[in-house]
Design an enzyme around this catalytic site. Sequence first.
Site, PDB file in Angstrom:
ATOM      1  N   LYS A  75       0.835  -1.207   0.000  1.00 36.39           N
ATOM      2  CA  LYS A  75       0.000   0.000   0.000  1.00 36.39           C
ATOM      3  C   LYS A  75       0.870   1.257   0.000  1.00 36.39           C
ATOM      4  CE  LYS A  75      -1.788   2.084   3.502  1.00 36.39           C
ATOM      5  NZ  LYS A  75      -2.492   2.429   4.755  1.00 36.39           N
ATOM      6  N   ASP A 125      -6.582   0.942   0.990  1.00 40.74           N
ATOM      7  CA  ASP A 125      -6.598   0.974   2.449  1.00 40.74           C
ATOM      8  C   ASP A 125      -7.986   0.553   2.929  1.00 40.74           C
ATOM      9  OD1 ASP A 125      -8.233   3.109   1.869  1.00 40.74           O
ATOM     10  OD2 ASP A 125      -7.164   4.550   3.127  1.00 40.74           O
TER      11      ASP A 125
END
Length: 215
Positions: free
Chosen positions: A120, A138
Amino acid sequence: MNPAKRLEIFTRFRAANPHPTTELEYTTPFELLIAVLLSAQSTDVGVNKATRKLYPVANTPAQILALGLDELKTYIATIGLYNTKAKNVIATCQMLVDLYGGEVPRSREALEALPGVGRKTANVVLNTAFGEPTMAVDTHIFRVSNRTGIAPGKTVEVVEHKLLKFVPKEFLQDAHHWLILHGRYTCIARKPLCWNCLIADLCEYRQKTPPPDGL
């Protein structure tokens, strides 16, 4: 969800916010990398408060290494998991100095090899600092993708793959910012503000929240 709906959803997002970006404050790829690393399980607001004090003193790998671990901790002590994050920041800075001349690498593999940097974080840096059409999934993006039907999936990886496949190419560069902001301020976890949502008529969430009394 069909392609026409997705096209309309992102057309509306773009019309409402033509130039979205991260809410983390940064001026260089390195500042962004460290801010994202610090933001895990923390708010952008909290990270910004810390980096506003840290970056005027040290905003390069060499400068942070010169601070040292204990001094770095004093700047980020208000952020959750700061002990672990401080160690990762120091180790990351050492690798950047040793391997990349103090610069942030532009490849996913190199970024993910840095301590504390996962997929991420790498995606955020690649997208926001280097302009690549990546999708940093997320908790907000995962929730919005599943709840709306834009890109449902049981894992972060599946949602990321589907978003890259289903989001129209003209919107890929900015899509993850729109989705994060939508999840943060409108499609919130417990009671989404469906009555105040610009894509409510396109969203496939069945249990839409009615407006509060008096509205």
